[in-house]
Enzyme design. Structure first.
Site, mmCIF file in Angstrom:
data_model
loop_
_atom_site.group_PDB
_atom_site.id
_atom_site.type_symbol
_atom_site.label_atom_id
_atom_site.label_comp_id
_atom_site.label_asym_id
_atom_site.label_seq_id
_atom_site.Cartn_x
_atom_site.Cartn_y
_atom_site.Cartn_z
ATOM 1 N N ARG A 110 0.879 -1.180 0.000
ATOM 2 C CA ARG A 110 0.000 0.000 0.000
ATOM 3 C C ARG A 110 0.906 1.217 0.000
ATOM 4 O O ARG A 110 1.696 1.421 0.912
ATOM 5 C CB ARG A 110 -0.912 0.003 1.224
ATOM 6 C CG ARG A 110 -1.547 1.353 1.468
ATOM 7 C CD ARG A 110 -2.658 1.327 2.471
ATOM 8 N NE ARG A 110 -3.829 0.675 1.925
ATOM 9 C CZ ARG A 110 -5.053 0.775 2.453
ATOM 10 N NH1 ARG A 110 -5.254 1.469 3.548
ATOM 11 N NH2 ARG A 110 -6.072 0.150 1.893
ATOM 12 N N HIS A 137 -7.397 0.634 -6.362
ATOM 13 C CA HIS A 137 -7.616 -0.199 -5.172
ATOM 14 C C HIS A 137 -8.303 -1.510 -5.622
ATOM 15 O O HIS A 137 -9.465 -1.746 -5.320
ATOM 16 C CB HIS A 137 -8.465 0.561 -4.153
ATOM 17 C CG HIS A 137 -8.407 0.011 -2.759
ATOM 18 N ND1 HIS A 137 -7.635 -1.091 -2.417
ATOM 19 C CD2 HIS A 137 -9.045 0.386 -1.622
ATOM 20 C CE1 HIS A 137 -7.798 -1.340 -1.125
ATOM 21 N NE2 HIS A 137 -8.644 -0.464 -0.626
ATOM 22 N N GLN A 140 -10.097 -4.037 -3.083
ATOM 23 C CA GLN A 140 -11.394 -3.560 -2.602
ATOM 24 C C GLN A 140 -12.482 -3.911 -3.617
ATOM 25 O O GLN A 140 -13.572 -4.366 -3.244
ATOM 26 C CB GLN A 140 -11.344 -2.044 -2.381
ATOM 27 C CG GLN A 140 -12.660 -1.444 -1.921
ATOM 28 C CD GLN A 140 -13.050 -1.872 -0.513
ATOM 29 O OE1 GLN A 140 -12.254 -1.760 0.402
ATOM 30 N NE2 GLN A 140 -14.259 -2.383 -0.337
ATOM 31 N N ASP A 230 -17.181 7.312 -1.265
ATOM 32 C CA ASP A 230 -15.856 7.249 -0.627
ATOM 33 C C ASP A 230 -15.567 8.634 -0.045
ATOM 34 O O ASP A 230 -16.249 9.608 -0.389
ATOM 35 C CB ASP A 230 -14.799 6.849 -1.675
ATOM 36 C CG ASP A 230 -13.409 6.623 -1.076
ATOM 37 O OD1 ASP A 230 -13.294 6.500 0.155
ATOM 38 O OD2 ASP A 230 -12.430 6.582 -1.852
ATOM 39 N N CYS A 270 -16.202 1.849 0.709
ATOM 40 C CA CYS A 270 -15.016 1.045 1.004
ATOM 41 C C CYS A 270 -14.600 1.170 2.471
ATOM 42 O O CYS A 270 -13.910 0.296 2.992
ATOM 43 C CB CYS A 270 -13.869 1.446 0.091
ATOM 44 S SG CYS A 270 -13.500 3.208 0.141
ATOM 45 N N ARG A 298 -13.584 -8.484 2.123
ATOM 46 C CA ARG A 298 -12.164 -8.250 1.842
ATOM 47 C C ARG A 298 -11.360 -9.502 2.199
ATOM 48 O O ARG A 298 -10.445 -9.912 1.482
ATOM 49 C CB ARG A 298 -11.625 -7.052 2.650
ATOM 50 C CG ARG A 298 -12.190 -5.700 2.270
ATOM 51 C CD ARG A 298 -11.738 -5.255 0.900
ATOM 52 N NE ARG A 298 -10.295 -5.199 0.756
ATOM 53 C CZ ARG A 298 -9.514 -4.198 1.166
ATOM 54 N NH1 ARG A 298 -10.057 -3.132 1.707
ATOM 55 N NH2 ARG A 298 -8.200 -4.227 0.991
HETATM 56 N N1 NVA Z 1 -9.897 6.856 -1.378
HETATM 57 C C1 NVA Z 1 -9.536 6.391 -0.055
HETATM 58 C C2 NVA Z 1 -9.778 4.915 0.062
HETATM 59 C C3 NVA Z 1 -9.464 4.337 1.411
HETATM 60 C C4 NVA Z 1 -9.686 2.842 1.465
HETATM 61 C C5 NVA Z 1 -8.078 6.720 0.210
HETATM 62 O O1 NVA Z 1 -7.260 6.541 -0.689
HETATM 63 O O2 NVA Z 1 -7.757 7.175 1.311
HETATM 64 N N1 CP Z 2 -11.141 -0.034 2.510
HETATM 65 C C1 CP Z 2 -9.864 -0.109 2.955
HETATM 66 O O1 CP Z 2 -8.923 -0.385 2.198
HETATM 67 O O2 CP Z 2 -9.710 0.128 4.277
HETATM 68 P P1 CP Z 2 -8.330 0.331 5.074
HETATM 69 O O3 CP Z 2 -7.776 1.656 4.645
HETATM 70 O O4 CP Z 2 -8.730 0.310 6.506
HETATM 71 O O5 CP Z 2 -7.402 -0.784 4.714
#
Ligand code: NVA
Ligand code: CP
Length: 311
Positions: A110, A137, A140, A230, A270, A298
């Site tokens: 990540r 992502h 997800q 989101d 998400c 997930r």
């Molecule tokens: N768009 C959000 C998704 C988190 C799972 C982010 O990138 O923070």
């Molecule tokens: N939806 C998701 O990826 O959540 P986290 O940021 O908690 O991993």
């Protein structure tokens, strides 16, 4: 070649690299592993295997679902915060990839830039899984597709409306949705629309279905089966919170907006969510919301993914 052979050893950087049949195969496997877990059946096809999990951003769901997922499959996960490994002190990604390939059976990462994930995969001799970048992502969306299928009994012919920022989620939903036969409508303010290149890519996957990008949230939601939202400010954009709250004021999923959707539409997110911003509490905590089933999936979807790639 069987799907098991086809997927073994592959990386998942974006769903754009996977065919409709390959995604369908992973989703079927996800249903099977979910059933086994519900039945209390031990299933350890990844016995002795290890997954390294590099995190340059925070996480609840991704970390816990990957770590417990690999454990449940008989393997072990290693949490590698970028603050604690030499990557955070400037060791090149390419060296990190080569070194970790000598120890591990798979890497989940990540991070911010999609190019970093691509570079990691190019230099690794083991599968690399994208656990979120600024652009995508995919894990997800695998869980999202599993959830939609559970709720609606199918994917093809449905309409998914995403309301909010044209971000990683919007991009991956457009690609995954278009590949799997859903109409996808994205409603975002003019300055926050999805990247044109990714929209064009998603459109190239649509086979008799539509990928629409609009500024009109009501138009996007019209007749939708799935409403998705989101956060307005993603990880790394915290300093833009105030200006984004203004820009996205008309993109809240609430009762009035949901009235344009089909009566049996489901609400997805998400998570993490900001109640009172992108969605009102009555919707996310209401009867149409499937967000916790989605979060649980997930685990199942990623177990299937790890079996397919690392098995
Ligand atoms: N768009 C959000 C998704 C988190 C799972 C982010 O990138 O923070
Ligand atoms: N939806 C998701 O990826 O959540 P986290 O940021 O908690 O991993």
């Amino acid at each position: 070649m069987s799907f098991a052979e086809e997927l073994k050893g592959r990386s998942l950087l974006t769903l754009a690299d996977y065919s409709k049949a390959e995604i369908a195969y992973i989703l079927e496997l996800a249903d099977k592993v979910k059933q086994k877990k519900k039945n209390g059946e031990m299933y350890e096809p990844l016995k002795g295997k290890t997954l390294g999990m590099i995190f340059e951003k925070s996480s609840t769901r991704t970390r816990v679902s990957f770590e417990t997922g690999i454990y449940q499959l008989g393997g072990m996960g290693l949490f590698l915060s970028s603050n604690d490994i030499q990557l955070g002190r400037g060791e090149p990604i390419s060296d990190t990839a080569k070194v970790l390939s000598g120890y591990l059976d798979g890497i989940m990462i990540r991070t911010f830039s999609q190019q970093d994930v691509e570079q990691l995969a190019e230099n690794a001799s083991i599968p690399v899984i994208n656990g979120l970048t600024d652009d995508y992502h995919p894990c997800q969306v695998l869980a999202d597709l599993q959830t939609i299928k559970e709720e609606k009994g199918k994917l093809e012919g449905l309409k998914l409306a995403y309301i909010g920022d044209g971000n990683n989620m919007a991009h991956s939903l457009m690609i995954g949705g278009a590949k799997m036969g859903l109409d996808v409508a994205i409603a975002a303010p003019k300055d926050y629309q999805p990247k044109t290149k990714i929209t064009e890519l998603a459109k190239s996957f649509a086979d008799g279905t539509e990928v629409i990008v609009t500024e009109d949230a009501a138009e996007a939601v019209k007749n939708a089966d799935v409403i998705y939202s989101d956060v307005w400010a993603s990880m790394g954009q915290e300093s833009e919170q105030i200006e984004r709250e203004k820009a996205f004021a008309n993109y809240q999923v609430n009762k009035d907006l949901l009235a344009y959707a089909k009566e049996d539409a489901i609400f997805m997110h998400c998570l993490p969510a900001h109640r009172g911003e992108e969605v009102t509490a009555d919707i996310i905590d209401g009867p149409q919301s499937v967000v916790f089933q989605e979060a649980e999936n997930r685990l199942h979807a990623q177990k299937a993914l790890m079996i397919a790639l690392m098995g």
